[in-house]
Design an enzyme around this catalytic site. Structure first.
Site, PDB file in Angstrom:
ATOM      1  N   LYS A  11       4.078   0.647  -0.061  1.00 13.05           N
ATOM      2  CA  LYS A  11       4.620   1.954  -0.429  1.00 13.05           C
ATOM      3  C   LYS A  11       6.145   1.976  -0.212  1.00 13.05           C
ATOM      4  O   LYS A  11       6.702   1.073   0.433  1.00 13.05           O
ATOM      5  CB  LYS A  11       3.913   3.029   0.400  1.00 13.05           C
ATOM      6  CG  LYS A  11       2.396   3.091   0.117  1.00 13.05           C
ATOM      7  CD  LYS A  11       1.715   4.175   0.950  1.00 13.05           C
ATOM      8  CE  LYS A  11       0.224   4.222   0.694  1.00 13.05           C
ATOM      9  NZ  LYS A  11      -0.444   5.320   1.463  1.00 13.05           N
ATOM     10  N   TYR A  51      -3.891   8.770  -7.426  1.00 17.15           N
ATOM     11  CA  TYR A  51      -4.438   9.568  -6.319  1.00 17.15           C
ATOM     12  C   TYR A  51      -5.235  10.774  -6.809  1.00 17.15           C
ATOM     13  O   TYR A  51      -5.331  11.777  -6.110  1.00 17.15           O
ATOM     14  CB  TYR A  51      -3.292  10.021  -5.404  1.00 17.15           C
ATOM     15  CG  TYR A  51      -2.801   8.943  -4.460  1.00 17.15           C
ATOM     16  CD1 TYR A  51      -3.682   8.284  -3.579  1.00 17.15           C
ATOM     17  CD2 TYR A  51      -1.456   8.581  -4.417  1.00 17.15           C
ATOM     18  CE1 TYR A  51      -3.224   7.304  -2.708  1.00 17.15           C
ATOM     19  CE2 TYR A  51      -0.996   7.592  -3.534  1.00 17.15           C
ATOM     20  CZ  TYR A  51      -1.888   6.965  -2.685  1.00 17.15           C
ATOM     21  OH  TYR A  51      -1.445   6.001  -1.809  1.00 17.15           O
ATOM     22  N   ASN A 114       2.508   5.614   5.754  1.00 18.06           N
ATOM     23  CA  ASN A 114       1.651   4.563   6.320  1.00 18.06           C
ATOM     24  C   ASN A 114       1.760   3.198   5.614  1.00 18.06           C
ATOM     25  O   ASN A 114       0.859   2.377   5.661  1.00 18.06           O
ATOM     26  CB  ASN A 114       0.200   5.053   6.468  1.00 18.06           C
ATOM     27  CG  ASN A 114      -0.448   5.417   5.149  1.00 18.06           C
ATOM     28  OD1 ASN A 114       0.119   5.170   4.081  1.00 18.06           O
ATOM     29  ND2 ASN A 114      -1.637   5.987   5.213  1.00 18.06           N
ATOM     30  N   HIS A 117      -1.053   0.623   0.684  1.00 21.09           N
ATOM     31  CA  HIS A 117      -2.303   1.095   0.081  1.00 21.09           C
ATOM     32  C   HIS A 117      -3.214  -0.098  -0.170  1.00 21.09           C
ATOM     33  O   HIS A 117      -2.751  -1.165  -0.549  1.00 21.09           O
ATOM     34  CB  HIS A 117      -2.009   1.775  -1.269  1.00 21.09           C
ATOM     35  CG  HIS A 117      -3.234   1.975  -2.114  1.00 21.09           C
ATOM     36  ND1 HIS A 117      -4.073   3.054  -1.958  1.00 21.09           N
ATOM     37  CD2 HIS A 117      -3.793   1.204  -3.083  1.00 21.09           C
ATOM     38  CE1 HIS A 117      -5.094   2.944  -2.811  1.00 21.09           C
ATOM     39  NE2 HIS A 117      -4.937   1.828  -3.514  1.00 21.09           N
ATOM     40  N   GLU A 128      -7.203  -0.049 -10.549  1.00 22.12           N
ATOM     41  CA  GLU A 128      -5.829   0.100 -10.076  1.00 22.12           C
ATOM     42  C   GLU A 128      -4.950  -1.077 -10.514  1.00 22.12           C
ATOM     43  O   GLU A 128      -3.761  -0.892 -10.795  1.00 22.12           O
ATOM     44  CB  GLU A 128      -5.815   0.257  -8.551  1.00 22.12           C
ATOM     45  CG  GLU A 128      -6.393   1.604  -8.106  1.00 22.12           C
ATOM     46  CD  GLU A 128      -6.668   1.723  -6.614  1.00 22.12           C
ATOM     47  OE1 GLU A 128      -7.152   2.785  -6.207  1.00 22.12           O
ATOM     48  OE2 GLU A 128      -6.415   0.762  -5.863  1.00 22.12           O
TER      49      GLU A 128
HETATM   50  P1  DAT Z   1      -6.201   5.512   2.541  1.00 29.50           P
HETATM   51  O1  DAT Z   1      -4.774   5.277   2.103  1.00 29.50           O
HETATM   52  O2  DAT Z   1      -6.419   4.991   3.943  1.00 29.50           O
HETATM   53  O3  DAT Z   1      -7.210   4.992   1.562  1.00 29.50           O
HETATM   54  P2  DAT Z   1      -6.835   8.168   1.552  1.00 29.50           P
HETATM   55  O4  DAT Z   1      -7.278   7.514   0.301  1.00 29.50           O
HETATM   56  O5  DAT Z   1      -7.766   9.135   2.202  1.00 29.50           O
HETATM   57  O6  DAT Z   1      -6.423   7.090   2.659  1.00 29.50           O
HETATM   58  O7  DAT Z   1      -5.461   8.957   1.302  1.00 29.50           O
HETATM   59  C1  DAT Z   1      -4.464   8.368   0.496  1.00 29.50           C
HETATM   60  C2  DAT Z   1      -3.116   8.631   1.122  1.00 29.50           C
HETATM   61  O8  DAT Z   1      -2.875  10.046   1.183  1.00 29.50           O
HETATM   62  C3  DAT Z   1      -2.994   8.161   2.570  1.00 29.50           C
HETATM   63  O9  DAT Z   1      -2.694   6.792   2.656  1.00 29.50           O
HETATM   64  C4  DAT Z   1      -1.885   9.019   3.075  1.00 29.50           C
HETATM   65  C5  DAT Z   1      -2.139  10.339   2.356  1.00 29.50           C
HETATM   66  N1  DAT Z   1      -2.934  11.230   3.218  1.00 29.50           N
HETATM   67  C6  DAT Z   1      -4.271  11.162   3.451  1.00 29.50           C
HETATM   68  N2  DAT Z   1      -4.672  12.122   4.297  1.00 29.50           N
HETATM   69  C7  DAT Z   1      -3.555  12.825   4.617  1.00 29.50           C
HETATM   70  C8  DAT Z   1      -3.279  13.946   5.464  1.00 29.50           C
HETATM   71  N3  DAT Z   1      -4.256  14.564   6.158  1.00 29.50           N
HETATM   72  N4  DAT Z   1      -2.002  14.389   5.547  1.00 29.50           N
HETATM   73  C9  DAT Z   1      -1.010  13.794   4.850  1.00 29.50           C
HETATM   74  N5  DAT Z   1      -1.201  12.744   4.033  1.00 29.50           N
HETATM   75  C10 DAT Z   1      -2.444  12.259   3.922  1.00 29.50           C
HETATM   76 MG    MG Z   2      -7.671   5.618  -0.397  1.00 32.48          MG
END
Ligand code: DAT
Ligand code: MG
Length: 151
Positions: A11, A51, A114, A117, A128
């Site tokens: 990212k 997303y 974070n 991805h 993707e």
């Molecule tokens: P991951 O990236 O571990 O697959 P995800 O698919 O649930 O997690 O979410 C995608 C991204 O969205 C994640 O990397 C960071 C953001 N995100 C997820 N939950 C969040 C939250 N509660 N607050 C802020 N950003 C969030």
């Molecule tokens: Mg995810």
């Protein structure tokens, strides 16, 4: 376990913080095979498509702003069980809950920053990798003599 492909994306914060080499290195050392790589500025529409499952979340607009804020590194990685293994190497979504030794556990503190991805399923990974203008061109037909290459 089968040979699979997964989509890994560094990212904008990972690129800006100079963590590209460190992150690639973790997948290489594990024994997975880099099949495609591209530095890419993600357009808003493609970020929203990527997303789309999170569209209703309150953080969605911030997530899209963040992911389009600078170049990302898009990669396809191949190996036996690579989809689930890459998720383990990456660690939990919230870096404060990610185990030490994982990328997020070692290199990040904020869920909204974070650094990396990884696809959550084989089918999403395939989608993707070939998604829109970001399409990661994969080089097929070469192998490493390594456990992760599936041979
Ligand atoms: P991951 O990236 O571990 O697959 P995800 O698919 O649930 O997690 O979410 C995608 C991204 O969205 C994640 O990397 C960071 C953001 N995100 C997820 N939950 C969040 C939250 N509660 N607050 C802020 N950003 C969030
Ligand atoms: Mg995810």
């Amino acid at each position: 376990e089968e040979v699979e492909e997964t989509y890994i994306m560094i990212k904008p914060d990972g690129v800006q913080r100079g963590l590209v080499g460190e992150i690639i290195s973790r997948f290489e050392k594990k024994g997975f095979l880099l099949k495609g790589l591209k530095l890419f500025q993600c357009p808003k529409e493609l970020a929203e498509e990527h997303y789309k499952d999170l569209k209703e979340k309150s953080f969605f607009p911030k997530l899209i702003d963040y992911i389009t804020s600078g170049p990302v590194v898009c990669m396809a990685w191949e190996g036996v069980g690579v989809v689930a293994s890459a998720r383990k190497i990456i660690g939990a979504t919230n870096p404060l809950q990610a185990e030490p030794g994982t990328i997020r556990g070692d290199l990040a503190v904020q869920t909204g920053r974070n650094v990396v991805h990884g696809s959550d399923s084989y089918d999403n990974g395939k989608r993707e990798i070939v998604s829109g203008s970001k399409k990661v061109k994969c080089v097929h037909g070469f192998r490493l003599r390594h456990p992760g290459s599936g041979s």
